[in-house]
Design an enzyme around this catalytic site. Sequence first.
Site, PDB file in Angstrom:
ATOM      1  N   LYS A  49       0.855  -1.194   0.000  1.00 35.71           N
ATOM      2  CA  LYS A  49       0.000   0.000   0.000  1.00 35.71           C
ATOM      3  C   LYS A  49       0.886   1.238   0.000  1.00 35.71           C
ATOM      4  CE  LYS A  49      -3.591  -2.719   0.760  1.00 35.71           C
ATOM      5  NZ  LYS A  49      -3.338  -3.877  -0.072  1.00 35.71           N
ATOM      6  N   GLY A  50       0.491   2.246  -0.751  1.00 39.31           N
ATOM      7  CA  GLY A  50       1.252   3.487  -0.791  1.00 39.31           C
ATOM      8  C   GLY A  50       2.114   3.626  -2.030  1.00 39.31           C
ATOM      9  N   CYS A  51       2.110   2.604  -2.870  1.00 34.50           N
ATOM     10  CA  CYS A  51       2.857   2.674  -4.125  1.00 34.50           C
ATOM     11  C   CYS A  51       1.872   2.983  -5.256  1.00 34.50           C
ATOM     12  CB  CYS A  51       3.551   1.343  -4.437  1.00 34.50           C
ATOM     13  SG  CYS A  51       4.924   0.984  -3.348  1.00 34.50           S
ATOM     14  N   GLN A  52       2.287   3.875  -6.142  1.00 31.13           N
ATOM     15  CA  GLN A  52       1.434   4.238  -7.265  1.00 31.13           C
ATOM     16  C   GLN A  52       1.274   3.055  -8.216  1.00 31.13           C
ATOM     17  OE1 GLN A  52       2.876   7.594  -9.459  1.00 31.13           O
ATOM     18  NE2 GLN A  52       0.944   7.896 -10.529  1.00 31.13           N
ATOM     19  N   SER A  53       2.368   2.376  -8.503  1.00 29.38           N
ATOM     20  CA  SER A  53       2.286   1.178  -9.334  1.00 29.38           C
ATOM     21  C   SER A  53       2.089  -0.021  -8.416  1.00 29.38           C
ATOM     22  CB  SER A  53       3.552   1.032 -10.186  1.00 29.38           C
ATOM     23  OG  SER A  53       4.688   1.278  -9.419  1.00 29.38           O
TER      24      SER A  53
END
Length: 141
Positions: A49-53
Amino acid sequence: MSIESIQQDLVEEFEMFDDWMQRYEYMIDLGKSLPLIDDTQKTDDKIIKGCQSKVWLDASLDGDKVTFTADSDAIITKGIIAILIRVFNNQKPQDILNAEMSFIDDIGLKEHLSPTRANGLVSMIKQLKMYATAYQAKLNS
């Protein structure tokens, strides 16, 4: 090999490149050598969680050391997680938890990432350390 010596190796490797385009290419190459997560493990609970990809991360405890596998749908992000796994793979949970992450600043990684990728980097480190915390608790029980 200790976490500190792996980090030092990475710093020296990145210093060989004159500019950030070459460093990005190197990161992409590192991503290609990543121990890939099995497709059956590419589940929502493995997504960081927290990653754009999308970045999938899995870990297991082999003896007293943590083994990580990962994958990403973006090549730069895959390179970033590959660097982190190289540092933390096959290390004891307590060593992972105690590790200083100064090499990230030493190679200039954070300052050359977009804000969303920098946030993703922080999320990746947090998730790697969460696995280490869980396995350390298991070893202590």
